[in-house]
Design a protein around this motif. Structure first.
Motif, PDB file in Angstrom:
ATOM      1  N   UNK A  36       0.854  -1.214   0.023  1.00  0.00           N
ATOM      2  CA  UNK A  36      -0.105  -0.119   0.105  1.00  0.00           C
ATOM      3  C   UNK A  36       0.900   1.258  -0.005  1.00  0.00           C
ATOM      4  N   UNK A  37       0.083   2.618  -0.015  1.00  0.00           N
ATOM      5  CA  UNK A  37       0.882   3.539   0.211  1.00  0.00           C
ATOM      6  C   UNK A  37       0.862   4.261   1.592  1.00  0.00           C
ATOM      7  N   UNK A  38       1.829   4.750   2.027  1.00  0.00           N
ATOM      8  CA  UNK A  38       2.140   5.055   3.358  1.00  0.00           C
ATOM      9  C   UNK A  38       2.555   6.786   3.375  1.00  0.00           C
ATOM     10  N   UNK A  39       2.158   7.748   4.178  1.00  0.00           N
ATOM     11  CA  UNK A  39       2.481   9.020   4.371  1.00  0.00           C
ATOM     12  C   UNK A  39       3.653   9.191   5.449  1.00  0.00           C
ATOM     13  N   UNK A  40       4.868   9.181   5.137  1.00  0.00           N
ATOM     14  CA  UNK A  40       5.820   9.175   6.213  1.00  0.00           C
ATOM     15  C   UNK A  40       5.981  10.583   6.861  1.00  0.00           C
ATOM     16  N   UNK A  41       6.071  11.615   5.870  1.00  0.00           N
ATOM     17  CA  UNK A  41       5.946  12.820   6.501  1.00  0.00           C
ATOM     18  C   UNK A  41       5.263  13.863   5.261  1.00  0.00           C
ATOM     19  N   UNK A  42       5.404  15.224   5.686  1.00  0.00           N
ATOM     20  CA  UNK A  42       4.615  16.023   4.566  1.00  0.00           C
ATOM     21  C   UNK A  42       5.284  15.863   3.091  1.00  0.00           C
ATOM     22  N   UNK A  43       6.568  15.630   3.058  1.00  0.00           N
ATOM     23  CA  UNK A  43       7.399  15.475   1.853  1.00  0.00           C
ATOM     24  C   UNK A  43       8.072  14.168   1.405  1.00  0.00           C
ATOM     25  N   UNK A  44       7.443  13.086   2.061  1.00  0.00           N
ATOM     26  CA  UNK A  44       7.903  11.805   1.985  1.00  0.00           C
ATOM     27  C   UNK A  44       6.778  10.918   1.966  1.00  0.00           C
ATOM     28  N   UNK A  45       6.557  10.018   0.710  1.00  0.00           N
ATOM     29  CA  UNK A  45       5.468   9.172   0.700  1.00  0.00           C
ATOM     30  C   UNK A  45       6.384   7.841   0.474  1.00  0.00           C
ATOM     31  N   UNK A  46       5.589   6.716   0.961  1.00  0.00           N
ATOM     32  CA  UNK A  46       6.319   5.223   1.022  1.00  0.00           C
ATOM     33  C   UNK A  46       5.116   4.404  -0.030  1.00  0.00           C
ATOM     34  N   UNK A  47       5.653   3.616  -0.944  1.00  0.00           N
ATOM     35  CA  UNK A  47       4.886   2.791  -1.614  1.00  0.00           C
ATOM     36  C   UNK A  47       5.432   1.335  -1.239  1.00  0.00           C
ATOM     37  N   UNK A  48       4.650   0.444  -0.805  1.00  0.00           N
ATOM     38  CA  UNK A  48       4.951  -0.714  -0.674  1.00  0.00           C
ATOM     39  C   UNK A  48       4.302  -1.762  -1.737  1.00  0.00           C
ATOM     40  N   UNK A  49       5.170  -2.351  -2.581  1.00  0.00           N
ATOM     41  CA  UNK A  49       4.587  -3.105  -3.798  1.00  0.00           C
ATOM     42  C   UNK A  49       4.907  -4.731  -3.794  1.00  0.00           C
ATOM     43  N   UNK A  50       4.236  -5.511  -4.335  1.00  0.00           N
ATOM     44  CA  UNK A  50       4.824  -6.715  -4.752  1.00  0.00           C
ATOM     45  C   UNK A  50       4.593  -7.102  -6.154  1.00  0.00           C
ATOM     46  N   UNK A  51       5.566  -7.783  -6.859  1.00  0.00           N
ATOM     47  CA  UNK A  51       5.192  -8.003  -8.222  1.00  0.00           C
ATOM     48  C   UNK A  51       6.328  -8.877  -8.465  1.00  0.00           C
TER      49      UNK A  51
END
Length: 157
Positions: A36-51
């Protein structure tokens, strides 16, 4: 582009505070984190993916205008092709919603294998083409992509 190991992240503390925060986050990540997608901070987004990685991968290279990508498989390994954007030809229009343009005809292609302690940082001038199998076998990987929003290009702002 930067290719390095997680043990060396402290050398990037002066590069950009958000890039450094993203790298620190990678060191602490739980491999059981949900996709999924996670907001880490105002300027940082984290995307966790499997493929699945692919032995035959004819995808185009992508580049971003307003984010720095930090990519790191937490399970498995992935080959990412890299090229400087110089002399590459755009083959799609700029996608504002996803901040990306796809390119073709890399002029100085290099293969980078990430995972198992090795991460890559891609800047706006770095075209990258992920999802390649690093050998002759495809595998399902779990990957963290940290998107660092550029506030003031490469600054500590």
């Amino acid at each position: 582009m930067i290719l390095d190991i997680l043990d060396n992240i402290d050398r990037y503390s002066g590069l950009n505070k958000d890039v450094y925060a993203g790298l620190q986050f990678l060191k602490k990540i739980d491999i059981n984190i949900d996709v999924g997608e996670y907001s880490v901070s105002e300027n940082i987004k984290m995307i966790v993916s499997e493929y699945p990685t692919r032995v035959e991968n004819n995808e185009k290279y992508e580049a971003h205008k307003y984010v720095i990508d930090i990519q790191y498989p937490i399970i498995g390994s992935e080959l990412v092709q890299w090229s400087s954007l110089k002399k590459m030809k755009a083959c799609t229009k700029y996608d504002v919603a996803n901040d990306r343009t796809f390119f073709k005809e890399p002029h100085c292609k290099t293969d980078c294998i990430i995972g198992k302690g090795v991460f890559a940082i891609f800047f706006p001038e770095d075209a990258h083409n992920p999802q390649h199998a690093p050998g002759s076998f495809e595998e399902i990987i779990k990957k963290i992509t940290i998107k660092v929003k550029l506030v003031n290009k490469y600054s500590n702002v």
